[in-house]
Write an enzyme that holds these catalytic residues in place. Sequence first.
Site, PDB file in Angstrom:
ATOM      1  N   TYR A  56      32.781   2.007 -17.644  1.00 30.45           N
ATOM      2  CA  TYR A  56      32.189   3.278 -17.444  1.00 30.45           C
ATOM      3  C   TYR A  56      33.288   4.199 -17.896  1.00 30.45           C
ATOM      4  O   TYR A  56      34.494   3.891 -17.578  1.00 30.45           O
ATOM      5  CB  TYR A  56      31.967   3.494 -16.340  1.00 30.45           C
ATOM      6  CG  TYR A  56      31.440   4.937 -15.748  1.00 30.45           C
ATOM      7  CD1 TYR A  56      30.076   5.505 -15.978  1.00 30.45           C
ATOM      8  CD2 TYR A  56      32.376   5.710 -15.257  1.00 30.45           C
ATOM      9  CE1 TYR A  56      29.922   6.630 -15.723  1.00 30.45           C
ATOM     10  CE2 TYR A  56      32.168   6.998 -15.042  1.00 30.45           C
ATOM     11  CZ  TYR A  56      30.876   7.609 -15.056  1.00 30.45           C
ATOM     12  OH  TYR A  56      30.427   8.845 -14.799  1.00 30.45           O
TER      13      TYR A  56
ATOM     14  N   GLU B  17      29.671  11.689 -20.872  1.00 33.01           N
ATOM     15  CA  GLU B  17      29.537  10.210 -19.883  1.00 33.01           C
ATOM     16  C   GLU B  17      29.239   9.248 -20.947  1.00 33.01           C
ATOM     17  O   GLU B  17      28.041   9.268 -21.736  1.00 33.01           O
ATOM     18  CB  GLU B  17      28.721  10.449 -18.865  1.00 33.01           C
ATOM     19  CG  GLU B  17      28.419   9.182 -18.104  1.00 33.01           C
ATOM     20  CD  GLU B  17      27.579   9.239 -16.806  1.00 33.01           C
ATOM     21  OE1 GLU B  17      28.185   9.424 -15.598  1.00 33.01           O
ATOM     22  OE2 GLU B  17      26.302   9.410 -17.091  1.00 33.01           O
TER      23      GLU B  17
END
Length: 403
Positions: free
Chosen positions: A125, A213
């Site tokens: 992530y 993101e």
Amino acid sequence: MNLHEYQAKELLKKYNVPVQEGISADSVMAAEEAYRQIKSETNSKFAVIKAQIHAGGRGKGLIQGTEQHGVQVVKSAEEAAAVARNILGGVLVTKQTGAEGKKVNKIFVAKDAYYEGEHPVAEFYLSILLDRSKGQNVIMYSTEGGMDIEEVAEKTPEKIFKEWVYPGGGLMPYQAREIAFNLGLSGTAFKNCVKFVTNLYNAYIGTDASMLEINPLFKTSDDKIIAVDCKLNIDENALMRHPDIEALRDVTEEDPTEVEAGQYNLNFVKLDGNVGCMVNGAGLAMATMDMIKLSGGDPANFLDVGGTANAETVEAGFRIILKDPNVKAILINIFGGIVRCDRVAAGVIEAFNKLGNIEIPIIVRLQGTNAEEAKKLIDESGLKVQSAILLSEAADLVKKAVA
């Protein structure tokens, strides 16, 4: 301004950020053709169809009234057509959309990134945003990539790493290496990650993003580092520098009343309360919302008509607020500094006459230049409009209106 995944990936590619390639489609036939094209270009066993909405959690989300998820694997053109038929036009409900969900108008048919190779694959992530408490951009990343990153942050926050970047200096090479090291990478994967993070930060700065993101950030079996998914939000105040990005705006994903407000240069945000408010100035609007709350009501919206309010903007504000069936009263709170209060009062009266019969109470508080003249205009207009000069007077009128 939010972007769809397929739009965000095209922007990342301009900054040499490797992404999971794919083709967007808005029909069943286009989805079927996209699968065939991908199959002809690769030897992969499957493709992935992803619903394109401005919300996360698509993999676990369901199309309303079905058991169809927003992200699905397909292994043939026929299966791609069937999945596209189920998703397109449907309403996808995820944790981020709420129960009302979002209608799916486009899908993204993506290539398989999980092909077999010498090394094990891995999901990470990574996101970039502004840390306002430090006045610096922060890169947040974790070895625990995938759909449950929120749970990771809640239950095992020690697995979330942070790297702050001074805006004036940019991302330093040692910081990119630190990120790759903390992700447990080595060799070719390490080098590719350093390049990926560096280029991704350049994309964040270059597009004037407010948030970028990547989840998952993926290491392939041949040690490539790619963005399998991408969520990119652009600072609307910087869109004047990016007409090409502004052209990507999808108004079907936005609240219709907010879109209409934007056409009149009104700053409008819909809320869940029962008192509509129309104010000039963001600070005064926030104070007005607080006052509504203290008076026993709940603000139904944030609406800043700016410092040059006139009959047209007041009428547009009325029309937008009245579209909300939950509104029981409207409070207009104007401070006459740049704009004279009597001109605003005249605008209120003109707008009221144009819109016809308005059943709910209208409370107008005007303070500043020519406030007394404005109050006289409203009081003598014959309209069902209650006027006030003091904020406390307006608060009492709001309290009575929602009692």
